[in-house]
Design a protein around this motif. Structure first.
Motif, PDB file in Angstrom:
ATOM      1  N   GLU A 181       0.835  -1.097  -0.020  1.00 34.49           N
ATOM      2  CA  GLU A 181      -0.198   0.034  -0.048  1.00 34.49           C
ATOM      3  C   GLU A 181       0.821   1.369  -0.010  1.00 34.49           C
ATOM      4  N   TYR A 182       2.029   1.194   0.618  1.00 33.31           N
ATOM      5  CA  TYR A 182       2.950   2.238   0.566  1.00 33.31           C
ATOM      6  C   TYR A 182       3.187   2.851  -0.974  1.00 33.31           C
ATOM      7  N   TYR A 183       3.623   1.646  -1.630  1.00 34.41           N
ATOM      8  CA  TYR A 183       4.119   1.983  -3.157  1.00 34.41           C
ATOM      9  C   TYR A 183       2.830   2.336  -3.844  1.00 34.41           C
ATOM     10  N   GLU A 184       1.322   1.709  -3.752  1.00 27.86           N
ATOM     11  CA  GLU A 184       0.399   2.323  -4.432  1.00 27.86           C
ATOM     12  C   GLU A 184       0.118   3.667  -4.091  1.00 27.86           C
ATOM     13  N   ALA A 185       0.191   4.043  -2.777  1.00 24.54           N
ATOM     14  CA  ALA A 185      -0.026   5.353  -2.551  1.00 24.54           C
ATOM     15  C   ALA A 185       0.920   6.333  -3.134  1.00 24.54           C
ATOM     16  N   ALA A 186       2.126   6.070  -3.075  1.00 25.78           N
ATOM     17  CA  ALA A 186       3.151   6.584  -3.767  1.00 25.78           C
ATOM     18  C   ALA A 186       3.096   7.131  -5.337  1.00 25.78           C
ATOM     19  N   THR A 187       2.443   5.990  -5.880  1.00 30.19           N
ATOM     20  CA  THR A 187       2.374   6.002  -7.430  1.00 30.19           C
ATOM     21  C   THR A 187       1.123   7.085  -7.731  1.00 30.19           C
ATOM     22  N   MET A 188       0.160   6.663  -6.707  1.00 29.61           N
ATOM     23  CA  MET A 188      -1.178   7.711  -6.880  1.00 29.61           C
ATOM     24  C   MET A 188      -0.828   9.117  -6.786  1.00 29.61           C
ATOM     25  N   ASP A 189       0.514   9.443  -5.827  1.00 28.44           N
ATOM     26  CA  ASP A 189       0.939  10.649  -5.724  1.00 28.44           C
ATOM     27  C   ASP A 189       1.902  11.216  -6.924  1.00 28.44           C
ATOM     28  N   GLY A 190       2.180  10.237  -7.663  1.00 25.69           N
ATOM     29  CA  GLY A 190       3.127  10.596  -8.985  1.00 25.69           C
ATOM     30  C   GLY A 190       4.461  10.337  -8.749  1.00 25.69           C
ATOM     31  N   ALA A 191       4.922   9.610  -7.497  1.00 23.28           N
ATOM     32  CA  ALA A 191       6.220   9.437  -7.234  1.00 23.28           C
ATOM     33  C   ALA A 191       6.904   8.581  -8.117  1.00 23.28           C
ATOM     34  N   THR A 192       8.144   8.848  -8.717  1.00 20.42           N
ATOM     35  CA  THR A 192       8.857   7.764  -9.606  1.00 20.42           C
ATOM     36  C   THR A 192       9.229   6.696  -8.781  1.00 20.42           C
ATOM     37  N   ARG A 193       9.701   5.777  -9.699  1.00 20.96           N
ATOM     38  CA  ARG A 193      10.228   4.590  -8.898  1.00 20.96           C
ATOM     39  C   ARG A 193      11.415   4.706  -8.082  1.00 20.96           C
ATOM     40  N   LEU A 194      12.440   5.718  -8.568  1.00 19.80           N
ATOM     41  CA  LEU A 194      13.435   6.119  -7.794  1.00 19.80           C
ATOM     42  C   LEU A 194      13.337   6.848  -6.517  1.00 19.80           C
ATOM     43  N   GLN A 195      12.231   7.649  -6.697  1.00 18.52           N
ATOM     44  CA  GLN A 195      11.763   8.258  -5.250  1.00 18.52           C
ATOM     45  C   GLN A 195      11.107   7.272  -4.522  1.00 18.52           C
ATOM     46  N   GLN A 196      10.530   6.249  -4.848  1.00 22.86           N
ATOM     47  CA  GLN A 196       9.903   5.310  -3.959  1.00 22.86           C
ATOM     48  C   GLN A 196      10.952   4.356  -3.431  1.00 22.86           C
ATOM     49  N   ILE A 197      12.101   4.144  -3.939  1.00 25.34           N
ATOM     50  CA  ILE A 197      13.276   3.472  -3.539  1.00 25.34           C
ATOM     51  C   ILE A 197      13.839   4.179  -2.279  1.00 25.34           C
ATOM     52  N   ARG A 198      14.087   5.648  -2.610  1.00 25.44           N
ATOM     53  CA  ARG A 198      14.791   6.604  -1.742  1.00 25.44           C
ATOM     54  C   ARG A 198      13.648   6.808  -0.499  1.00 25.44           C
ATOM     55  N   LYS A 199      12.422   6.902  -0.632  1.00 23.85           N
ATOM     56  CA  LYS A 199      11.661   7.548   0.453  1.00 23.85           C
ATOM     57  C   LYS A 199      10.916   6.399   1.085  1.00 23.85           C
ATOM     58  N   ILE A 200      10.945   5.122   0.557  1.00 22.29           N
ATOM     59  CA  ILE A 200       9.986   3.938   1.090  1.00 22.29           C
ATOM     60  C   ILE A 200      10.893   2.992   1.353  1.00 22.29           C
ATOM     61  N   THR A 201      11.447   2.378   0.617  1.00 21.02           N
ATOM     62  CA  THR A 201      12.228   1.106   0.541  1.00 21.02           C
ATOM     63  C   THR A 201      13.333   0.999   1.293  1.00 21.02           C
ATOM     64  N   LEU A 202      14.246   2.202   1.131  1.00 23.12           N
ATOM     65  CA  LEU A 202      15.484   2.245   2.059  1.00 23.12           C
ATOM     66  C   LEU A 202      15.276   2.388   3.250  1.00 23.12           C
ATOM     67  N   PRO A 203      14.447   3.522   3.697  1.00 24.47           N
ATOM     68  CA  PRO A 203      14.081   3.832   5.048  1.00 24.47           C
ATOM     69  C   PRO A 203      13.447   2.562   5.978  1.00 24.47           C
ATOM     70  N   LEU A 204      12.732   1.884   5.186  1.00 23.16           N
ATOM     71  CA  LEU A 204      11.967   0.706   5.930  1.00 23.16           C
ATOM     72  C   LEU A 204      12.990  -0.619   5.981  1.00 23.16           C
ATOM     73  N   LEU A 205      14.192  -0.381   5.235  1.00 23.65           N
ATOM     74  CA  LEU A 205      15.062  -1.433   5.224  1.00 23.65           C
ATOM     75  C   LEU A 205      16.203  -1.342   6.150  1.00 23.65           C
ATOM     76  N   VAL A 206      16.142  -0.079   6.903  1.00 24.15           N
ATOM     77  CA  VAL A 206      17.178   0.265   7.657  1.00 24.15           C
ATOM     78  C   VAL A 206      17.213  -0.872   8.891  1.00 24.15           C
ATOM     79  N   PRO A 207      16.337  -1.031   9.719  1.00 26.96           N
ATOM     80  CA  PRO A 207      16.344  -2.077  10.706  1.00 26.96           C
ATOM     81  C   PRO A 207      17.173  -3.467  10.164  1.00 26.96           C
ATOM     82  N   LEU A 208      16.748  -3.957   9.164  1.00 23.96           N
ATOM     83  CA  LEU A 208      17.305  -5.007   8.640  1.00 23.96           C
ATOM     84  C   LEU A 208      18.911  -4.910   8.491  1.00 23.96           C
ATOM     85  N   ILE A 209      19.091  -3.814   7.832  1.00 27.74           N
ATOM     86  CA  ILE A 209      20.505  -3.360   7.335  1.00 27.74           C
ATOM     87  C   ILE A 209      21.458  -3.235   8.454  1.00 27.74           C
TER      88      ILE A 209
END
Length: 317
Positions: A204-232
């Motif tokens: 749902e994070y990606y779907e909401a970002a896509t509806m807001d017009g975020a590019t794939r790179l922006q989704q990686i930078r703003k969603i994927t990487l921050p949520l991956l920080v605990p695992l890293i």
């Protein structure tokens, strides 16, 4: 009256403990094999640490051998080679952590973009395969590439009009070579861990970002990487804990144990192995292992403390 209250409190806590055990019996049963394995292979061997403080001989055994105090630790710091191997261990392992982290995250991000399931499974198999190859075979691969007379790399250099290089006598090139070999062998394994973490992120994070017009790179930078920080953070902390433990197979087989490369490739494990092979002293080898473990524990505690200062939720403990 007071003793009655204490007895009542103990009875209540005991019944609460039994209720907790009954409630979680299947989870405890599931964790039992791993717990037993950790006790057998990680905690019971700790009693062997006593060898680090003994002048061990095979006739008297572990408990009959005389105590030697800290004599077994002195050889670690007696020569320049020991200091050099310690620096090499930390430096090279730090490079391994940084480059394997970057490489595996990039590979995991690329895998996330592949939509064809057959291709995803094929890429995973190809990337994971080097992880199962032994360092002995990898050492021969490296030798086939870097051999002065018949190596592929020298043939390419000559085709480009450059001089061939005696790779096994040039220590300045080997930090980069070892990093390349380590990343090639392990990036598939680590990328699968990060890929699993990415797949666990709510779509749902990606779907909401896509509806807001975020590019794939922006989704990686703003969603994927921050949520991956605990695992890293957890993965890095676990690797930092073993930063004083070099991969013996890598440093012994890939370098062909060439004495000309010791200035940049000799690590604590190969130094101890070489010393043990010459002197045959089990006490010294145990002292080196204990030294590595204590340094690793201190580094993990410091790293975890720093992480806790920045973000307590990402700390390991």
């Amino acid at each position: 009256m007071k003793s009655v209250r204490i007895q009542g409190s103990r009875r209540t806590s005991r019944s609460s403990f039994i209720v907790t055990l009954k409630r979680n019996k299947w989870l405890l049963l599931l964790a039992a094999p791993a717990t037993i394995a950790v006790i057998l292979f990680s905690y019971l061997p700790m009693f062997g640490v006593v060898l680090a403080f003994k002048r061990y001989n095979f006739t008297d055994g572990i408990f009959g051998s005389p105590w030697s105090g800290f004599d077994n630790f002195k050889y670690l710091f007696a020569t320049r080679d020991a200091f050099n191997s310690t620096i090499n261990t930390v430096y090279l392992n730090a490079l391994f952590i940084v480059f394997s982290l970057l490489g595996s995250i990039v590979v995991a991000l690329l895998m996330m973009e592949v939509r064809n399931k057959w291709l995803v499974k094929s890429y995973q198999s190809v990337l994971f395969f080097p992880y199962f190859i032994s360092w002995v075979i990898v050492g021969y691969f490296a030798y086939a590439l870097l051999n002065y007379d018949t190596g592929t790399v020298n043939r390419l250099l000559e085709a480009a009009g450059l001089d061939a290089v005696q790779w096994y006598t040039k220590p300045q090139y080997w930090p980069a070579i070892l990093v390349l070999v380590y990343v090639w062998k392990n990036v598939g394994y680590f990328s699968l861990i990060y890929l699993a973490g990415m797949l666990g992120i709510d779509k749902e994070y990606y779907e909401a970002a896509t509806m807001d017009g975020a590019t794939r790179l922006q989704q990686i930078r703003k969603i994927t990487l921050p949520l991956l920080v605990p695992l890293i953070t957890i993965m890095v902390l676990m690797q930092v804990g073993r930063i004083f433990f070099a991969d013996f197979g890598l440093f012994f087989n890939v370098t062909q144990n060439s004495g000309a490369l010791y200035s940049t490739t000799d690590v604590i494990d190969t130094y101890v192995f070489r010393t043990f092979r010459v002197l045959g002293d089990a006490g010294m080898a145990t002292a080196a292992g204990l030294y590595q473990a204590i340094c690793g524990l201190i580094l993990v505690c410091i790293s975890n403390w720093l992480v806790k200062k920045v973000n307590p939720d990402n700390a390991l403990f």
